[in-house]
Design a protein around this motif. Structure first.
Motif, PDB file in Angstrom:
ATOM      1  N   ALA A  52       0.824  -1.213   0.000  1.00 15.00           N
ATOM      2  CA  ALA A  52       0.000   0.000   0.000  1.00 15.00           C
ATOM      3  C   ALA A  52       0.855   1.258   0.000  1.00 15.00           C
ATOM      4  O   ALA A  52       0.455   2.287  -0.556  1.00 15.00           O
ATOM      5  CB  ALA A  52      -0.939  -0.003   1.206  1.00 15.00           C
ATOM      6  N   THR A  53       2.037   1.201   0.621  1.00 15.96           N
ATOM      7  CA  THR A  53       2.924   2.364   0.614  1.00 15.96           C
ATOM      8  C   THR A  53       3.451   2.637  -0.785  1.00 15.96           C
ATOM      9  O   THR A  53       3.551   3.785  -1.219  1.00 15.96           O
ATOM     10  CB  THR A  53       4.104   2.146   1.581  1.00 15.96           C
ATOM     11  N   THR A 181      -3.506   1.272   9.401  1.00 21.33           N
ATOM     12  CA  THR A 181      -4.372   1.912   8.406  1.00 21.33           C
ATOM     13  C   THR A 181      -3.987   1.448   7.004  1.00 21.33           C
ATOM     14  O   THR A 181      -4.857   1.338   6.129  1.00 21.33           O
ATOM     15  CB  THR A 181      -4.285   3.449   8.487  1.00 21.33           C
ATOM     16  N   ASN A 182      -2.705   1.154   6.781  1.00 22.01           N
ATOM     17  CA  ASN A 182      -2.288   0.621   5.481  1.00 22.01           C
ATOM     18  C   ASN A 182      -2.924  -0.727   5.188  1.00 22.01           C
ATOM     19  O   ASN A 182      -3.189  -1.064   4.030  1.00 22.01           O
ATOM     20  CB  ASN A 182      -0.763   0.491   5.412  1.00 22.01           C
ATOM     21  N   HIS A 253      11.515   5.956   3.082  1.00 22.37           N
ATOM     22  CA  HIS A 253      10.348   5.446   3.799  1.00 22.37           C
ATOM     23  C   HIS A 253      10.139   3.958   3.515  1.00 22.37           C
ATOM     24  O   HIS A 253       9.569   3.247   4.343  1.00 22.37           O
ATOM     25  CB  HIS A 253       9.095   6.252   3.444  1.00 22.37           C
ATOM     26  N   MET A 254      10.615   3.473   2.359  1.00 21.81           N
ATOM     27  CA  MET A 254      10.580   2.036   2.081  1.00 21.81           C
ATOM     28  C   MET A 254      11.696   1.317   2.833  1.00 21.81           C
ATOM     29  O   MET A 254      11.496   0.257   3.427  1.00 21.81           O
ATOM     30  CB  MET A 254      10.727   1.779   0.581  1.00 21.81           C
ATOM     31  N   PHE A 255      12.882   1.899   2.784  1.00 21.43           N
ATOM     32  CA  PHE A 255      14.039   1.323   3.464  1.00 21.43           C
ATOM     33  C   PHE A 255      13.764   1.154   4.952  1.00 21.43           C
ATOM     34  O   PHE A 255      14.136   0.153   5.571  1.00 21.43           O
ATOM     35  CB  PHE A 255      15.245   2.233   3.244  1.00 21.43           C
ATOM     36  N   ALA A 330      -5.467   4.948  -1.724  1.00 24.56           N
ATOM     37  CA  ALA A 330      -4.127   4.976  -2.313  1.00 24.56           C
ATOM     38  C   ALA A 330      -3.361   6.216  -1.890  1.00 24.56           C
ATOM     39  O   ALA A 330      -2.171   6.157  -1.548  1.00 24.56           O
ATOM     40  CB  ALA A 330      -4.245   4.918  -3.836  1.00 24.56           C
ATOM     41  N   SER A 331      -4.042   7.358  -1.910  1.00 20.16           N
ATOM     42  CA  SER A 331      -3.399   8.611  -1.504  1.00 20.16           C
ATOM     43  C   SER A 331      -2.942   8.562  -0.051  1.00 20.16           C
ATOM     44  O   SER A 331      -1.798   8.883   0.278  1.00 20.16           O
ATOM     45  CB  SER A 331      -4.376   9.769  -1.706  1.00 20.16           C
ATOM     46  N   MET A 332      -3.837   8.132   0.822  1.00 19.84           N
ATOM     47  CA  MET A 332      -3.542   8.155   2.255  1.00 19.84           C
ATOM     48  C   MET A 332      -2.500   7.109   2.648  1.00 19.84           C
ATOM     49  O   MET A 332      -1.678   7.342   3.534  1.00 19.84           O
ATOM     50  CB  MET A 332      -4.827   7.949   3.042  1.00 19.84           C
TER      51      MET A 332
END
Length: 507
Positions: A52-53, A181-182, A253-255, A330-332
């Protein structure tokens, strides 16, 4: 105002708010909990946090728009998405292991320690924030489009309401609020997109296959490169894919998700299962080809425009609600991760290394922490992160009204030019014992300067830009080459890292 869609949207915002706030109350508090969720995320949360991120408002709004504008050029999403996280399978477990042992919670602080250089942390942290802003603008733009379509409000007002909710659960819930929330947002995206992507072509053309038969006959140029009006040279297309593959897992933010996992093995399992999330791009491509056949607009409103093709159908209000629901989710799901990571990075990677210097002292005073050093004040760090999250959201919201005619996809490619410059630092830092702080600083400065310079030239002197870059390669890729060469040369010319440091990083 569309009553059904409005009811669905406002109910969803309320549910996301409650879940995010309640999830944040499960931890013990403190920086480690707020930033990394006490490294306790299990398989379910990790799967949806990663998926989702990654798939943001860009995926839902940008994919159909790209089909209409450039045809099969949009397939690059599948090309890079399928393999973009593969490097994380190999280095993610090591990052999780070292992070847990040494107490790292951000990408830059880990490599500042590896290279014994606070300057590396500041460079990476500051560059990350610059990259996050256009990426956040994408998410705000998506939220604003939905709220305008649902309520008739101006885009900035709608985006303000949605991200007011996001701010509350990020500030209250931290990493746990973002994670749970994701989960909800990921399920919503998967379900809604597949329903819409199959239902609309079937309603209009009988089936997805029948729709493509018409595309082959009426618009075959939309199924091959270089696409309609030869808009996408092969060299540019290839460089977009390569830059996205190499930069995919470099987004901080992925790392940082490596640090939140319950174990090193779970990081690898998340990479293995992630491609299943990628399948939800396919129905978005189907919708893009529906728009091609129907003469849809080649802008970011195309997905909402598609829904109105069946305005006379009884199912139209429900379909519209589904679309609005999916775009907001998707935005959030990406926006909350960017805000959370941006606040953490600003404090941990920029403010702490500068704390003893005049700029750092001024920032501390602005945050109300003029007495005890922030490095020794765990709760103070969390408070500072929350302040930065609010500021970052406000800056992105103000820029939403000044993004001009830049498309969502172009905004994303521009943002990608920055985190790809972290690739040499990460790879050499983890796998080359000769890499040192001199090389890391030189590489980052050279790469980031190249990207900024080429971007300015593109905007101010297009003729010169075409001469310097006749193949239309992505500027981030050119910066990466300069970056890598500089890091290798300066590392070989500089001192060798000492053995104790290398042992800490399993080298």
């Amino acid at each position: 105002m569309k009553p059904l869609a409005a009811g669905v949207v406002f109910a969803y915002l309320l549910i996301a708010l409650i879940v995010g706030v309640v999830a944040g109350r499960r931890g013990r508090g403190g920086t480690d909990d707020f930033v990394a969720g006490e490294r306790a995320f299990g398989p379910l949360v990790m799967y949806f946090v990663v998926g989702a991120t990654i798939f943001s408002a860009y995926a839902l709004l940008g994919t159909p728009q790209r089909i209409v504008a450039k045809g099969s050029d949009a397939f690059y999403v599948l090309a890079y998405g399928a393999v973009g996280l593969v490097p994380l399978f190999f280095y993610g477990a090591r990052v999780r292991r070292i992070g847990a042992r040494e107490g790292f919670v951000t990408q830059a602080e880990m490599f500042a320690a590896r290279f014994e250089s606070p300057a590396v942390s500041v460079l990476m942290g500051a560059a990350t924030l610059v990259a996050f802003v256009p990426y956040l603008v994408i998410q705000l733009k998506g939220a604003g489009l939905v709220m305008h379509a649902v309520t008739g409000w101006p885009e900035q007002l709608g985006a303000a309401l949605v991200y007011g909710v996001v701010l509350i659960y990020v500030l209250a819930g931290g990493a746990r609020g973002v994670g749970w929330t994701n989960v909800i947002q990921g399920i919503v995206m998967l379900a809604a997109v597949w329903v819409i992507g199959i239902w609309l072509p079937t309603t209009l053309y009988g089936s997805v296959g029948a729709m493509f038969d018409r595309v082959v006959v009426e618009h075959p140029e939309y199924l091959t490169l270089p696409g309609p009006e030869a808009k996408t040279p092969v060299t540019r297309y290839s460089s977009e894919i390569l830059m996205s593959i190499l930069g995919f897992a470099m987004w901080p933010h992925m790392f940082m998700k490596c640090f939140t996992a319950r174990s090193a093995r779970l990081v690898q399992l998340s990479v293995v299962f992630y491609p299943s999330f990628l399948f939800f791009i396919l129905p978005l491509m189907f919708l893009g080809y529906v728009a091609v056949l129907s003469g849809g607009p080649a802008d970011d409103s195309v997905l909402l425009w598609l829904v109105d093709l069946v305005q006379g159908e009884a199912a139209h209000p429900l379909l519209f609600a589904f679309v609005a629901f999916a775009i907001l989710a998707a935005s959030m799901s990406t926006g909350d991760a960017l805000l959370h990571a941006g606040g953490s990075i600003m404090v941990r990677d920029v403010l702490l290394p500068l704390e003893s210097r005049p700029l750092g002292r001024a920032l501390r005073r602005a945050l109300g922490r003029s007495q005890q050093p922030l490095r020794e004040d765990d709760l103070g760090q969390t408070r500072a992160i929350r302040v930065v999250v609010i500021v970052l959201a406000l800056v992105s919201w103000v820029l939403l009204g000044n993004s001009g005619g830049i498309s969502i996809v172009d905004l994303l490619l521009l943002a990608y030019s920055i985190p790809i410059q972290f690739l040499p630092v990460v790879m050499f830092g983890l796998y080359w014992s000769r890499a040192n702080g001199v090389g890391a600083r030189a590489g980052l400065i050279a790469g980031l300067t190249t990207v900024v310079g080429l971007f300015v030239i593109q905007k101010t002197a297009p003729g010169l830009a075409a001469t310097l870059n006749p193949l239309e390669l992505e500027i981030g890729l050119i910066g990466l080459v300069v970056n890598t060469l500089a890091m290798v040369i300066f590392s070989l010319a500089g001192p060798r890292p000492h053995a104790a440091l290398l042992r800490r990083f399993e080298l």
